[in-house]
Design a protein around this motif. Structure first.
Motif, PDB file in Angstrom:
ATOM      1  N   ILE A  23       0.835  -1.206   0.000  1.00 30.54           N
ATOM      2  CA  ILE A  23       0.000   0.000   0.000  1.00 30.54           C
ATOM      3  C   ILE A  23       0.869   1.255   0.000  1.00 30.54           C
ATOM      4  O   ILE A  23       0.651   2.189  -0.784  1.00 30.54           O
ATOM      5  CB  ILE A  23      -0.950  -0.008   1.215  1.00 30.54           C
ATOM      6  N   GLY A  24       1.880   1.300   0.877  1.00 30.19           N
ATOM      7  CA  GLY A  24       2.757   2.467   0.939  1.00 30.19           C
ATOM      8  C   GLY A  24       3.551   2.661  -0.330  1.00 30.19           C
ATOM      9  O   GLY A  24       3.686   3.787  -0.839  1.00 30.19           O
ATOM     10  N   TRP A  25       4.070   1.549  -0.856  1.00 27.65           N
ATOM     11  CA  TRP A  25       4.844   1.605  -2.112  1.00 27.65           C
ATOM     12  C   TRP A  25       3.972   2.138  -3.244  1.00 27.65           C
ATOM     13  O   TRP A  25       4.394   3.004  -4.015  1.00 27.65           O
ATOM     14  CB  TRP A  25       5.355   0.202  -2.430  1.00 27.65           C
ATOM     15  N   SER A  26       2.742   1.634  -3.360  1.00 31.76           N
ATOM     16  CA  SER A  26       1.841   2.055  -4.430  1.00 31.76           C
ATOM     17  C   SER A  26       1.412   3.512  -4.254  1.00 31.76           C
ATOM     18  O   SER A  26       1.324   4.263  -5.232  1.00 31.76           O
ATOM     19  CB  SER A  26       0.610   1.154  -4.461  1.00 31.76           C
ATOM     20  N   LEU A  27       1.143   3.908  -3.009  1.00 31.69           N
ATOM     21  CA  LEU A  27       0.753   5.299  -2.759  1.00 31.69           C
ATOM     22  C   LEU A  27       1.862   6.262  -3.155  1.00 31.69           C
ATOM     23  O   LEU A  27       1.605   7.305  -3.779  1.00 31.69           O
ATOM     24  CB  LEU A  27       0.406   5.483  -1.281  1.00 31.69           C
ATOM     25  N   ALA A  28       3.099   5.931  -2.798  1.00 34.56           N
ATOM     26  CA  ALA A  28       4.226   6.810  -3.121  1.00 34.56           C
ATOM     27  C   ALA A  28       4.382   6.961  -4.626  1.00 34.56           C
ATOM     28  O   ALA A  28       4.567   8.070  -5.143  1.00 34.56           O
ATOM     29  CB  ALA A  28       5.507   6.274  -2.499  1.00 34.56           C
ATOM     30  N   ARG A  29       4.288   5.858  -5.333  1.00 31.69           N
ATOM     31  CA  ARG A  29       4.452   5.916  -6.782  1.00 31.69           C
ATOM     32  C   ARG A  29       3.262   6.553  -7.469  1.00 31.69           C
ATOM     33  O   ARG A  29       3.399   7.206  -8.499  1.00 31.69           O
ATOM     34  CB  ARG A  29       4.730   4.509  -7.323  1.00 31.69           C
ATOM     35  N   ALA A  30       2.094   6.369  -6.887  1.00 31.17           N
ATOM     36  CA  ALA A  30       0.911   7.049  -7.441  1.00 31.17           C
ATOM     37  C   ALA A  30       1.043   8.558  -7.281  1.00 31.17           C
ATOM     38  O   ALA A  30       0.679   9.325  -8.197  1.00 31.17           O
ATOM     39  CB  ALA A  30      -0.351   6.545  -6.740  1.00 31.17           C
ATOM     40  N   PRO A  49      -1.392   4.217 -13.757  1.00 32.70           N
ATOM     41  CA  PRO A  49      -2.324   4.409 -12.638  1.00 32.70           C
ATOM     42  C   PRO A  49      -3.221   3.190 -12.416  1.00 32.70           C
ATOM     43  O   PRO A  49      -3.556   2.870 -11.276  1.00 32.70           O
ATOM     44  CB  PRO A  49      -3.131   5.642 -13.045  1.00 32.70           C
ATOM     45  N   PHE A  50      -3.597   2.518 -13.497  1.00 34.17           N
ATOM     46  CA  PHE A  50      -4.443   1.328 -13.332  1.00 34.17           C
ATOM     47  C   PHE A  50      -3.703   0.237 -12.580  1.00 34.17           C
ATOM     48  O   PHE A  50      -4.263  -0.385 -11.658  1.00 34.17           O
ATOM     49  CB  PHE A  50      -4.892   0.811 -14.700  1.00 34.17           C
ATOM     50  N   VAL A  51      -2.455  -0.020 -12.942  1.00 36.51           N
ATOM     51  CA  VAL A  51      -1.674  -1.066 -12.274  1.00 36.51           C
ATOM     52  C   VAL A  51      -1.426  -0.702 -10.816  1.00 36.51           C
ATOM     53  O   VAL A  51      -1.576  -1.542  -9.921  1.00 36.51           O
ATOM     54  CB  VAL A  51      -0.339  -1.289 -13.020  1.00 36.51           C
ATOM     55  N   LEU A  52      -1.050   0.556 -10.575  1.00 35.12           N
ATOM     56  CA  LEU A  52      -0.825   0.976  -9.189  1.00 35.12           C
ATOM     57  C   LEU A  52      -2.110   0.873  -8.371  1.00 35.12           C
ATOM     58  O   LEU A  52      -2.093   0.433  -7.211  1.00 35.12           O
ATOM     59  CB  LEU A  52      -0.299   2.410  -9.158  1.00 35.12           C
ATOM     60  N   GLY A  53      -3.227   1.263  -8.960  1.00 34.20           N
ATOM     61  CA  GLY A  53      -4.502   1.158  -8.266  1.00 34.20           C
ATOM     62  C   GLY A  53      -4.887  -0.288  -7.987  1.00 34.20           C
ATOM     63  O   GLY A  53      -5.431  -0.606  -6.917  1.00 34.20           O
ATOM     64  N   ALA A  54      -4.595  -1.170  -8.951  1.00 31.46           N
ATOM     65  CA  ALA A  54      -4.909  -2.589  -8.762  1.00 31.46           C
ATOM     66  C   ALA A  54      -4.068  -3.182  -7.637  1.00 31.46           C
ATOM     67  O   ALA A  54      -4.577  -3.956  -6.803  1.00 31.46           O
ATOM     68  CB  ALA A  54      -4.671  -3.348 -10.064  1.00 31.46           C
ATOM     69  N   THR A  98      -8.179   3.134 -10.654  1.00 32.94           N
ATOM     70  CA  THR A  98      -8.508   2.021 -11.554  1.00 32.94           C
ATOM     71  C   THR A  98      -9.758   2.263 -12.390  1.00 32.94           C
ATOM     72  O   THR A  98      -9.750   2.035 -13.607  1.00 32.94           O
ATOM     73  CB  THR A  98      -8.695   0.727 -10.742  1.00 32.94           C
ATOM     74  N   LEU A  99     -10.837   2.719 -11.771  1.00 32.13           N
ATOM     75  CA  LEU A  99     -12.119   2.790 -12.488  1.00 32.13           C
ATOM     76  C   LEU A  99     -12.096   3.698 -13.716  1.00 32.13           C
ATOM     77  O   LEU A  99     -12.632   3.316 -14.768  1.00 32.13           O
ATOM     78  CB  LEU A  99     -13.228   3.219 -11.521  1.00 32.13           C
ATOM     79  N   PRO A 100     -11.495   4.940 -13.654  1.00 31.80           N
ATOM     80  CA  PRO A 100     -11.498   5.785 -14.860  1.00 31.80           C
ATOM     81  C   PRO A 100     -10.724   5.183 -16.023  1.00 31.80           C
ATOM     82  O   PRO A 100     -10.934   5.568 -17.181  1.00 31.80           O
ATOM     83  CB  PRO A 100     -10.831   7.082 -14.369  1.00 31.80           C
ATOM     84  N   ASN A 101      -9.812   4.258 -15.728  1.00 35.32           N
ATOM     85  CA  ASN A 101      -8.966   3.671 -16.773  1.00 35.32           C
ATOM     86  C   ASN A 101      -9.382   2.249 -17.133  1.00 35.32           C
ATOM     87  O   ASN A 101      -8.703   1.600 -17.931  1.00 35.32           O
ATOM     88  CB  ASN A 101      -7.509   3.679 -16.312  1.00 35.32           C
ATOM     89  N   LEU A 102     -10.471   1.785 -16.546  1.00 39.83           N
ATOM     90  CA  LEU A 102     -10.877   0.397 -16.760  1.00 39.83           C
ATOM     91  C   LEU A 102     -11.274   0.133 -18.205  1.00 39.83           C
ATOM     92  O   LEU A 102     -10.897  -0.888 -18.787  1.00 39.83           O
ATOM     93  CB  LEU A 102     -12.036   0.052 -15.818  1.00 39.83           C
TER      94      LEU A 102
END
Length: 470
Positions: A23-30, A49-54, A98-102
């Protein structure tokens, strides 16, 4: 499911540490991605953003299901409100990513138009092209401004020529690159498009960054009507002009090149000249000298892409009152350009339209064009500052840039050969709405947002009346 199975086992705490790390890793990169997206990507990238959100979504659900308290539902949330609120916030962020890029990731969105199969912008050009590379010596008045990097760089002049010309004369194209765009690979496709239509195309490399240690510490920069008196204009502009002049000498004395063009006379009376970004500011100086020499006296096309400032110093600003009555101009703004101030192009338009205070050119000969972005499909069409760069060439470039400059080049080459019918046809293509402004269709049949011809560039929106201050 993994979190649910581990909830009552010792491994649950390790699993929670692991999901917290994800979660922390993904948040930082997002967060980093969002900053880059605002300043550079401009919504063009959806996979990241989709991969990070997933990742974030999976880790959040895993953390919730493995938590002995929160996994109990509403009762557990009441017992651990702060962790629950934190996880809910992360869950919402993951859904926003994720949802806007789905739909794009699922392949549901339409794809952009392909490169034209024939005509302007296609791979089918009238002539094959050869490239010649020359090195020249530069005077101390130029090299004294070079910084350490410039001193080590191998500065060249690139000349592209059509092979197999069977004409008595041949028109000229000069392309002036943008800031840090001296590498020919950035504009290779542009140069091949110009030469492929029958012009000798010159690409002089010149400095972007210079050594300003000789400039007085009390110097105050003055900006006025799209120009400035910055000292860096002098080494940039004079080096570009030196390269153009050297190119003509090399062309005249290179037997291989002369063989390619069949010994045709280089006719500067027929001239296409363009600048991208910084190059558009350099254009005024190079063109000013050319006009004093009579260049473009029979046909002349000016093409300014995402213009940057010109010089206000009298010896560097170029005399646009010398523009001949037949001059044709494109000043082009990109909707999603965040590199240059858009008002600069509007001031350049005003300067060229009014010929530095001389009798204005007819409005139908000076067009201010707006290339729009279109986010309705995937990949998205982003009208960014780098539209002319070959290294990031994509569908919008294939529709809005290359066909347009090839039509301009065709007009100049046809004029040089006194082929009036072809010249008139090419002129109609790039000076009237229709084929030029039509940017193709998405794969679902919907039209891509068309190029716009802005009749009055200084009619600013009411909510932003100060968009173009002096």
């Amino acid at each position: 499911w993994t979190g649910f199975r581990l909830k009552d086992r010792e491994e649950a705490s390790w699993f929670q540490w692991f999901t917290a790390f994800i979660i922390g890793w993904s948040l930082a990169r997002a967060f980093i991605f969002l900053l880059l997206d605002m300043r550079f990507f401009l919504g063009a990238i959806v996979t990241m953003p989709f991969v990070l959100g997933a990742f974030m979504l999976a880790a959040t659900l895993g953390h919730i299901t493995s938590h002995k308290t929160i996994s109990l539902g509403l009762e557990g949330v009441k017992k651990a409100p702060i962790p629950s609120l934190s996880l809910l916030s992360v869950l919402l962020i993951s859904l926003l990513l994720t949802l806007p890029n789905l739909t794009a990731m699922a392949g549901i969105l339409p794809s952009p138009p392909e490169r034209p199969e024939n005509g302007y912008g296609s791979t089918d050009m009238p002539y094959e092209v050869n490239e010649y590379i020359y090195a020249t010596d530069y005077p101390e008045s130029i090299t004294k401004w070079w910084d350490d990097w410039s001193q080590e760089y191998e500065w060249n002049i690139h000349v592209f020529v059509p092979v197999g010309i069977e004409k008595e004369s041949i028109g000229v194209a000069i392309m002036l690159h943008g800031h840090d765009g001296e590498a020919i690979e950035v504009y290779r496709d542009t140069m091949e498009s110009l030469a492929g239509q029958g012009l000798v195309a010159i690409f002089p490399q010149y400095v972007s960054d210079v050594d300003l240690s000789s400039v007085s510490s009390d110097f105050e920069l003055t900006k006025l009507f799209g120009g400035s008196d910055h000292p860096q204009h002098e080494p940039r502009f004079t080096m570009a002009m030196h390269g153009v002049d050297a190119a003509f000498d090399f062309i005249a004395n290179d037997t291989a090149l002369q063989s390619d063009i069949g010994g045709a006379t280089i006719d500067t009376n027929h001239l296409w000249i363009s600048g991208h970004s910084m190059g558009a500011g350099s254009l005024f100086y190079v063109l000013g000298i050319g006009l004093e020499r009579g260049w473009g006296s029979e046909s002349l096309v000016l093409n300014l892409e995402a213009p940057w400032v010109h010089a206000t110093q009298p010896v560097l600003d170029g005399n646009m009152s010398l523009l001949p009555n037949h001059t044709l101009v494109h000043v082009v703004e990109y909707e999603s350009d965040i590199v240059v101030e858009k008002c600069l192009g509007r001031w350049q338009y005003d300067r060229l339209r009014n010929r530095d205070g001389a009798e204005p050119l007819p409005s139908e000969q000076v067009l201010f064009l707006l290339i729009p972005s279109d986010y309705r499909g995937f990949p998205r069409l982003i009208a960014s500052h780098y539209l002319p760069a070959a290294v990031v060439r994509e569908s919008l470039s294939d529709q809005s840039y290359y066909p347009r400059i090839e039509a301009q080049a065709d007009f100049i080459s046809s004029s040089a050969w006194s082929d009036n019918d072809s010249a008139d046809s090419a002129k109609q293509w790039f000076m009237e709405p229709g084929e030029m402004t039509d940017l193709g269709e998405w794969s679902n049949g919907e039209d891509v947002n068309p190029m716009q011809i802005i009749e009055s560039p200084f009619d600013l929106p009411e909510d932003n009346p100060g968009a173009c201050p002096t």
